[in-house]
Structure formats: C-alpha cells, structure tokens
Design a protein around this motif. Sequence first.
Motif, PDB file in Angstrom:
ATOM      1  N   ARG A   1      12.035 -14.653  -2.592  1.00  0.00           N
ATOM      2  CA  ARG A   1      12.922 -13.759  -3.346  1.00  0.00           C
ATOM      3  C   ARG A   1      12.192 -12.819  -4.306  1.00  0.00           C
ATOM      4  NH1 ARG A   1      18.316 -14.311  -3.251  1.00  0.00           N
ATOM      5  NH2 ARG A   1      19.082 -15.898  -1.831  1.00  0.00           N
ATOM      6  N   PHE A   2      10.996 -12.399  -3.939  1.00  0.00           N
ATOM      7  CA  PHE A   2      10.316 -11.375  -4.721  1.00  0.00           C
ATOM      8  C   PHE A   2      10.822  -9.996  -4.344  1.00  0.00           C
ATOM      9  CE2 PHE A   2       7.098 -14.778  -5.100  1.00  0.00           C
ATOM     10  CZ  PHE A   2       7.075 -14.850  -6.484  1.00  0.00           C
ATOM     11  N   PHE A   3      11.301  -9.856  -3.099  1.00  0.00           N
ATOM     12  CA  PHE A   3      11.850  -8.595  -2.627  1.00  0.00           C
ATOM     13  C   PHE A   3      13.200  -8.859  -1.987  1.00  0.00           C
ATOM     14  CE2 PHE A   3       7.259  -8.059  -2.664  1.00  0.00           C
ATOM     15  CZ  PHE A   3       7.150  -6.927  -3.457  1.00  0.00           C
ATOM     16  N   LYS A   4      14.104  -7.911  -2.152  1.00  0.00           N
ATOM     17  CA  LYS A   4      15.476  -8.085  -1.693  1.00  0.00           C
ATOM     18  C   LYS A   4      15.582  -8.111  -0.164  1.00  0.00           C
ATOM     19  CE  LYS A   4      20.027  -6.527  -3.066  1.00  0.00           C
ATOM     20  NZ  LYS A   4      20.739  -5.646  -3.960  1.00  0.00           N
ATOM     21  N   THR A   5      14.760  -7.325   0.505  1.00  0.00           N
ATOM     22  CA  THR A   5      14.769  -7.309   1.972  1.00  0.00           C
ATOM     23  C   THR A   5      13.350  -7.508   2.487  1.00  0.00           C
ATOM     24  OG1 THR A   5      14.432  -4.926   2.165  1.00  0.00           O
ATOM     25  CG2 THR A   5      16.713  -5.686   2.019  1.00  0.00           C
ATOM     26  N   ARG A   6      13.268  -7.955   3.716  1.00  0.00           N
ATOM     27  CA  ARG A   6      11.961  -8.139   4.330  1.00  0.00           C
ATOM     28  C   ARG A   6      11.292  -6.794   4.564  1.00  0.00           C
ATOM     29  NH1 ARG A   6      11.051 -11.941   9.577  1.00  0.00           N
ATOM     30  NH2 ARG A   6       8.907 -11.328   9.961  1.00  0.00           N
ATOM     31  N   THR A   7      12.081  -5.764   4.804  1.00  0.00           N
ATOM     32  CA  THR A   7      11.536  -4.419   4.993  1.00  0.00           C
ATOM     33  C   THR A   7      10.832  -3.932   3.730  1.00  0.00           C
ATOM     34  OG1 THR A   7      13.325  -3.942   6.532  1.00  0.00           O
ATOM     35  CG2 THR A   7      12.117  -2.063   5.652  1.00  0.00           C
ATOM     36  N   LEU A   8      11.432  -4.178   2.567  1.00  0.00           N
ATOM     37  CA  LEU A   8      10.786  -3.789   1.303  1.00  0.00           C
ATOM     38  C   LEU A   8       9.475  -4.551   1.107  1.00  0.00           C
ATOM     39  CD1 LEU A   8      13.802  -3.615  -1.165  1.00  0.00           C
ATOM     40  CD2 LEU A   8      12.432  -1.710  -0.321  1.00  0.00           C
ATOM     41  N   ALA A   9       9.478  -5.823   1.461  1.00  0.00           N
ATOM     42  CA  ALA A   9       8.251  -6.619   1.348  1.00  0.00           C
ATOM     43  C   ALA A   9       7.172  -6.066   2.271  1.00  0.00           C
ATOM     44  CB  ALA A   9       8.538  -8.086   1.676  1.00  0.00           C
ATOM     45  N   ALA A  10       7.565  -5.702   3.505  1.00  0.00           N
ATOM     46  CA  ALA A  10       6.600  -5.154   4.467  1.00  0.00           C
ATOM     47  C   ALA A  10       6.050  -3.813   3.985  1.00  0.00           C
ATOM     48  CB  ALA A  10       7.254  -5.003   5.832  1.00  0.00           C
ATOM     49  N   LYS A  11       6.889  -3.000   3.342  1.00  0.00           N
ATOM     50  CA  LYS A  11       6.421  -1.708   2.813  1.00  0.00           C
ATOM     51  C   LYS A  11       5.408  -1.909   1.699  1.00  0.00           C
ATOM     52  CE  LYS A  11      10.369   1.190   3.977  1.00  0.00           C
ATOM     53  NZ  LYS A  11      11.497   1.960   3.458  1.00  0.00           N
ATOM     54  N   GLN A  12       5.636  -2.890   0.833  1.00  0.00           N
ATOM     55  CA  GLN A  12       4.682  -3.167  -0.245  1.00  0.00           C
ATOM     56  C   GLN A  12       3.341  -3.614   0.326  1.00  0.00           C
ATOM     57  OE1 GLN A  12       4.591  -3.009  -3.683  1.00  0.00           O
ATOM     58  NE2 GLN A  12       6.386  -1.719  -3.429  1.00  0.00           N
ATOM     59  N   VAL A  13       3.397  -4.499   1.303  1.00  0.00           N
ATOM     60  CA  VAL A  13       2.160  -4.984   1.914  1.00  0.00           C
ATOM     61  C   VAL A  13       1.477  -3.847   2.660  1.00  0.00           C
ATOM     62  CG1 VAL A  13       1.165  -6.587   3.577  1.00  0.00           C
ATOM     63  CG2 VAL A  13       3.039  -7.335   2.110  1.00  0.00           C
ATOM     64  N   GLY A  14       2.225  -3.090   3.452  1.00  0.00           N
ATOM     65  CA  GLY A  14       1.664  -1.983   4.228  1.00  0.00           C
ATOM     66  C   GLY A  14       1.091  -0.885   3.353  1.00  0.00           C
ATOM     67  N   GLY A  15       1.620  -0.744   2.150  1.00  0.00           N
ATOM     68  CA  GLY A  15       1.110   0.256   1.212  1.00  0.00           C
ATOM     69  C   GLY A  15      -0.140  -0.192   0.486  1.00  0.00           C
ATOM     70  N   GLY A  16      -0.613  -1.386   0.769  1.00  0.00           N
ATOM     71  CA  GLY A  16      -1.832  -1.876   0.120  1.00  0.00           C
ATOM     72  C   GLY A  16      -1.605  -2.381  -1.282  1.00  0.00           C
ATOM     73  N   ASN A  17      -0.363  -2.746  -1.613  1.00  0.00           N
ATOM     74  CA  ASN A  17      -0.037  -3.169  -2.975  1.00  0.00           C
ATOM     75  C   ASN A  17      -0.044  -4.674  -3.172  1.00  0.00           C
ATOM     76  OD1 ASN A  17       0.389  -0.449  -3.615  1.00  0.00           O
ATOM     77  ND2 ASN A  17       2.483  -0.557  -2.880  1.00  0.00           N
ATOM     78  N   VAL A  18      -0.457  -5.419  -2.153  1.00  0.00           N
ATOM     79  CA  VAL A  18      -0.490  -6.881  -2.261  1.00  0.00           C
ATOM     80  C   VAL A  18      -1.909  -7.363  -1.957  1.00  0.00           C
ATOM     81  CG1 VAL A  18       0.456  -9.036  -1.359  1.00  0.00           C
ATOM     82  CG2 VAL A  18       1.931  -7.039  -1.542  1.00  0.00           C
ATOM     83  N   ARG A  19      -2.391  -8.277  -2.789  1.00  0.00           N
ATOM     84  CA  ARG A  19      -3.707  -8.873  -2.573  1.00  0.00           C
ATOM     85  C   ARG A  19      -3.532 -10.362  -2.282  1.00  0.00           C
ATOM     86  NH1 ARG A  19      -8.071  -5.808  -4.345  1.00  0.00           N
ATOM     87  NH2 ARG A  19      -7.459  -3.906  -5.419  1.00  0.00           N
TER      88      ARG A  19
END
Length: 122
Positions: A16-34
């Motif tokens: 539950r860090f992101f409301k949708t899985r798509t938003l989570a994938a965008k954060q990861v794809g944008g290089g914002n997750v380590r």
Amino acid sequence: MSPDKLRLDKWLWQARFFKTRTLAAKQVGGGNVRVNGERTLKPAHGIAVGDVLSFAQGRQARVVRIVHLGTRRGPASEAQELYEDLAPPEPRQPPPERVGERPTKKDRRALDALRAAEDGDF
C-alpha cells in the motif's frame, strides 16, 4: 520468478505504498526506487525478504526493509506487517498560527480588484 521472490511493483502495491500497481511500475520505471542501494528501472525486478527499498512517496522519503512478501493486497494493518520502516520519523510541525481574522467576502473582493488592477486587467 522463484516462490521466494516477488515483482517489485507488485510488492509496493501490496504494501500500500502506491494506490495502483501502474503507479508503482511508473515509479520504478522512472528510476525512483532503489533496491539495496542500487537504482532499478525494471518493475519486474525480483525482491526477497531482507531487501531494503528506498523511494519517494509524496513529499516523504521512505526507507523500508522487506519482512514478508505477502500474497494479496489486504487491509492496511496487514500491509504494515510486510515491512519495517527504517526512516526516522519526521517531526510534525504545528500548523501556522493565524494572524488576525479571516477576510470577509468584501475584503476578498477588494483584494481581487487590487490584484486585477496590478495585472492590468480592468
């Protein structure tokens, strides 16, 4: 992917860090997750128990250690058991104190007229 690993975007959504899985994938794809200090660009990156994730959530920087992988996106109480928060809690700032009373409708109209005159909108 082996049963002891899970997709990064799916885990972020389940926790539950992101409301949708798509938003989570965008954060990861944008290089914002380590993951363990290394930047990852793949939402399908496999994560396991013990991995440390660093990412921004809103205005807050989050650092969490994965405790459980989880099997579903459950209630918030269940989601909080999936991770251990490693970031120190940010001190809450009290709301700013009001200086004077709220402006009346007449005061707001006068301010709007003054701003319009400054902008050259007559």
